[in-house]
Design a protein around this motif. Structure first.
Motif: not given
Length: 198
Positions: A104, A118-119, A122-125, A127-129, A131, A158
């Motif tokens: 990643h 962090p915004e 690609r931290v949000r992406e 977390m999706v991976r 999940s 996180m």
């Protein structure tokens, strides 16, 4: 210093990372002396790479397709994910031939002085991976500098509530190095990360 388009070329080359004014000038004069087909080939490749190369829709590595070759490879271990800052880090790890998992690419590291939080990564992406529970181990392979450490620390916090093993690349003395030339931080990490000699 030079006139018109020659100075423009030197200025543009000087904007490349790692290319200072002298190197930019040397490259510019090399291009001026090169045969026209060679220069045209370089220009064509630069245009083509911008048109064809994109980021993998899963790991954000560079790719000419929607998925990079690593994400397309069914032999790669989907339970182990290595988080890196940049796509060049994927190449460095792949050269070892030791890692058989997936990646990643964050797209950088946390650096408040540069306005990167962090915004912007690609931290949000990530977390999706994570999940769906497929990944059981996450390797944080950020650079061993202030920004890389801040990024790894942020991600560790996180991820603490997830059922996930989070590891960090070992750091310490290079193979073939001398203790007397190691700085205090490197030597301290080598001591902290010591392992059994058996």
């Amino acid at each position: 210093m030079y006139e018109g388009v020659v100075q423009d070329l030197i200025d543009e080359l000087g904007r490349l990372p790692g290319v200072g004014p002298k190197s930019a000038q040397r490259i510019a004069f090399h291009l001026l002396q090169a045969e026209e087909p060679d220069v045209r080939r370089l220009a064509d490749v630069l245009i083509e790479v911008k048109a064809r190369v994109k980021f993998c829709s899963i790991c954000f590595n560079v790719s000419e397709d929607d998925l990079c070759r690593i994400c397309r490879d069914p032999r790669r271990d989907q339970t182990v994910l290595c988080v890196v800052e940049e796509y060049k880090d994927v190449v460095a790890i792949e050269r070892t031939r030791e890692f058989r998992g997936r990646y990643h690419v964050l797209g950088g590291a946390i650096s408040p002085i540069d306005g990167i939080g962090p915004e912007q990564l690609r931290v949000r992406e990530l977390m999706v991976r994570l999940s769906d529970g497929t990944v059981t181990e996450l390797i944080l392979a950020t650079d061993p500098n202030l920004e890389g450490e801040a990024t790894a620390t942020y991600l560790t916090r996180m991820l603490k509530d997830l059922d996930l093993t989070v590891t960090r690349l070992a750091s310490g003395l290079p193979v073939g190095g001398d203790l007397e030339y190691a700085d205090e931080v490197t030597l301290g990490r080598a001591l902290a990360g010591r392992r059994s000699a058996q």
